[in-house]
Motif scaffolding. Structure first.
Motif, PDB file in Angstrom:
ATOM      1  N   HIS A  88      29.785  12.838   2.729  1.00 16.56           N
ATOM      2  CA  HIS A  88      31.346  12.099   3.192  1.00 16.56           C
ATOM      3  C   HIS A  88      31.509  11.522   4.021  1.00 16.56           C
ATOM      4  N   THR A  89      30.285  11.677   5.498  1.00 16.05           N
ATOM      5  CA  THR A  89      30.780  10.838   6.362  1.00 16.05           C
ATOM      6  C   THR A  89      30.057   9.187   5.791  1.00 16.05           C
ATOM      7  N   ARG A  90      29.137   9.552   6.006  1.00 17.43           N
ATOM      8  CA  ARG A  90      27.792   8.259   5.304  1.00 17.43           C
ATOM      9  C   ARG A  90      29.003   7.604   4.615  1.00 17.43           C
ATOM     10  N   ARG A  91      29.145   8.130   3.705  1.00 19.87           N
ATOM     11  CA  ARG A  91      30.168   7.342   2.683  1.00 19.87           C
ATOM     12  C   ARG A  91      31.205   6.789   2.800  1.00 19.87           C
ATOM     13  N   ALA A  92      32.130   7.657   3.753  1.00 20.00           N
ATOM     14  CA  ALA A  92      32.972   6.818   4.576  1.00 20.00           C
ATOM     15  C   ALA A  92      32.771   5.192   4.960  1.00 20.00           C
ATOM     16  N   PHE A  93      31.673   6.061   5.907  1.00 18.50           N
ATOM     17  CA  PHE A  93      31.234   4.601   6.181  1.00 18.50           C
ATOM     18  C   PHE A  93      30.387   3.284   5.347  1.00 18.50           C
ATOM     19  N   ILE A  94      29.910   3.498   4.191  1.00 18.77           N
ATOM     20  CA  ILE A  94      29.630   2.549   3.877  1.00 18.77           C
ATOM     21  C   ILE A  94      31.347   1.670   3.000  1.00 18.77           C
ATOM     22  N   ARG A  95      32.213   2.754   2.358  1.00 23.58           N
ATOM     23  CA  ARG A  95      33.173   1.993   1.882  1.00 23.58           C
ATOM     24  C   ARG A  95      33.859   1.291   3.115  1.00 23.58           C
ATOM     25  N   VAL A  96      34.184   1.939   4.616  1.00 24.89           N
ATOM     26  CA  VAL A  96      34.225   0.209   5.581  1.00 24.89           C
ATOM     27  C   VAL A  96      33.948  -0.549   5.421  1.00 24.89           C
ATOM     28  N   PHE A  97      32.131  -0.350   5.861  1.00 28.47           N
ATOM     29  CA  PHE A  97      31.049  -1.484   5.844  1.00 28.47           C
ATOM     30  C   PHE A  97      31.942  -3.034   4.212  1.00 28.47           C
ATOM     31  N   ASP A  98      31.628  -2.323   3.455  1.00 33.84           N
ATOM     32  CA  ASP A  98      32.000  -2.365   2.119  1.00 33.84           C
ATOM     33  C   ASP A  98      32.896  -3.656   2.111  1.00 33.84           C
ATOM     34  N   LEU A  99      34.003  -3.047   3.015  1.00 35.48           N
ATOM     35  CA  LEU A  99      34.893  -4.153   2.684  1.00 35.48           C
ATOM     36  C   LEU A  99      35.555  -4.962   3.351  1.00 35.48           C
ATOM     37  N   LEU A 100      34.737  -4.304   5.023  1.00 40.65           N
ATOM     38  CA  LEU A 100      35.330  -5.181   5.987  1.00 40.65           C
ATOM     39  C   LEU A 100      34.083  -6.509   5.975  1.00 40.65           C
ATOM     40  N   HIS A 101      32.345  -6.131   5.401  1.00 34.50           N
ATOM     41  CA  HIS A 101      31.351  -6.485   5.314  1.00 34.50           C
ATOM     42  C   HIS A 101      31.547  -7.880   4.280  1.00 34.50           C
ATOM     43  N   ASN A 102      31.655  -7.428   3.434  1.00 35.39           N
ATOM     44  CA  ASN A 102      31.064  -7.481   1.708  1.00 35.39           C
ATOM     45  C   ASN A 102      32.750  -7.784   1.111  1.00 35.39           C
ATOM     46  N   TRP A 103      33.964  -7.928   1.965  1.00 36.78           N
ATOM     47  CA  TRP A 103      35.025  -8.104   0.828  1.00 36.78           C
ATOM     48  C   TRP A 103      34.999  -7.862  -0.055  1.00 36.78           C
ATOM     49  N   SER A 104      34.664  -6.115  -0.969  1.00 34.54           N
ATOM     50  CA  SER A 104      34.899  -5.560  -1.838  1.00 34.54           C
ATOM     51  C   SER A 104      36.192  -5.809  -2.603  1.00 34.54           C
TER      52      SER A 104
END
Length: 403
Positions: free
Chosen positions: A198-214
């Motif tokens: 759960h924790t890593r999935r949350a970080f992946i989503r945050v990274f995807d929003l902030l870095h890749n601008w999904s």
């Protein structure tokens, strides 16, 4: 007395005067426009050490322990004929629910694998590949008690399973546990691609929003997202470039003399030097980022090009069970096509004190978890499809074998 008159200094042109007059204002405006994307990418950069160190999930096992290949009872050719399989692309030996089985790739490299019992020759259920994936996931998690909440076969990358993982197709096995452990496994060859909680999935989503601008893909396509990012990166490059020009090459024209009585803090005193250093570093980061974003306009489709030609059953004139091998040293087998010739590719167990004296002459141990490249073939067991003994470069002993 002769007097000389000095010619008046040349006046700058209108374009130069306009640039000098507005340089500061332009630099500030484009600098303000870069604040939001820079903040986004800075925050996404901070998630990297958090995901890689403090909040990195753990799993009981990350690799399979090398074990001898299961013993075969029914020949492969007989199994394929009785199940009406005219050709195949690859084959491996697995233990499916404790029994020896042939794992066969019949269709395209992304097709679902088929399984046949090596003890009875019968076809295993159509869900055998999923069940084998669950078996592998339980092995890596060392969890035989938790229920499987979901099992999904992925043939493309998505928001949670990124291109960086490289492997496709894979099974996404999610366990019904408090931590929400998800294990991604490839079944041919058997290995783990990655795992999340759960924790890593949350970080992946945050990274995807902030870095890749999904989030931009919610209102447009991937091309729209890439063009927006390229536009903002271009503004960042213009801001840093204008800062380098303004505070570096044109500083003497813009600087204002200060009185010796001015009381300046160290930050304001060294603002120019710090700004030049930051501008240079930002220019390099933005430049490399713009290059990588530009490459996203053309999706990487290297995974589409897999060399797995269909091999007619008639070419398997020598069966796996008839190979001149010491099976206690064999970890697995596969098929390989090289220069139009089909070979059995044999993976040996790592040499130890017990097996060092029993390895077949001219054979070196292969990596237990990796496919061997063409350059490594001379150090495996090559069994060419020819009726006569054939000696390959690097193999001191010929192998009289034919499919």
């Amino acid at each position: 007395m002769q007097t000389t008159t000095q010619a008046p200094a040349a006046q700058p042109g209108p374009i130069r005067r306009m640039v000098q007059r507005n340089m500061y204002r332009w630099h500030r405006i484009i600098g303000i426009l870069t604040v939001i994307p820079v903040i986004f990418w800075t925050l996404s950069g901070l998630t990297h050490p958090l995901m890689s160190n403090w909040f990195r999930p753990k799993i009981a096992r990350e690799f399979l322990v090398p074990v001898p290949a299961p013993r075969l009872t029914v020949p492969l050719g007989q199994v394929l004929r009785q199940n009406h399989v005219p050709s195949l692309r690859n084959v491996r030996l697995v233990r499916w629910k404790g029994q020896p089985a042939y794992q066969v790739l019949v269709e395209s490299p992304t097709a679902v694998l088929r399984y046949f019992s090596a003890a009875t020759g019968l076809a295993l259920p159509t869900t055998a590949d999923r069940q084998y994936a669950e078996q592998l996931a339980r092995y890596f998690a060392q969890d035989t008690a938790a229920q499987v909440a979901s099992a999904e076969r992925l043939t493309a990358f998505n928001g949670e399973y990124k291109f960086v993982n490289r492997l496709l197709p894979v099974w996404k096995i999610t366990f019904d546990r408090p931590d929400g452990l998800t294990v991604y496994v490839e079944t041919m060859p058997a290995r783990m691609a990655t795992f999340n909680n759960h924790t890593r999935r949350a970080f992946i989503r945050v990274f995807d929003l902030l870095h890749n601008w999904s989030f931009l893909e919610l209102v447009g396509s991937n091309t729209f997202r890439v063009l927006i990012m390229l536009g903002l990166l271009t503004i960042i490059l213009a801001s840093t470039l204008s800062g380098l020009v303004l505070y570096g090459f044109m500083w003497k024209r813009f600087r204002k003399p200060r009185s010796a009585q001015d009381n300046l803090g160290w930050l304001r005193k060294y603002h120019r030097q710090v700004g030049l250093a930051v501008a240079f570093v930002t220019f390099t980061f933005a430049g490399s980022g713009a290059f990588h974003v530009y490459l996203k306009l053309h999706p990487d489709d290297r995974l589409r090009y897999q060399h797995a030609p269909a091999i007619p059953l008639g070419q398997l004139q020598v069966d796996l069970t008839a190979l001149p091998l010491q099976w206690k040293t064999v970890q697995n087998v596969a098929l390989a096509e090289f220069e139009g010739q089909v070979y059995y590719q044999v993976f040996l167990l790592p040499i130890n004190d017990e097996t060092a004296n029993s390895v077949t002459a001219g054979v070196a141990p292969a990596s237990p978890l990796k496919r061997l490249s063409l350059s490594q073939w001379p150090t495996t067991v090559p069994l060419p499809a020819s009726c006569c003994p054939m000696e390959l470069p690097g193999t001191p002993a010929p192998w009289p074998a034919r499919f």
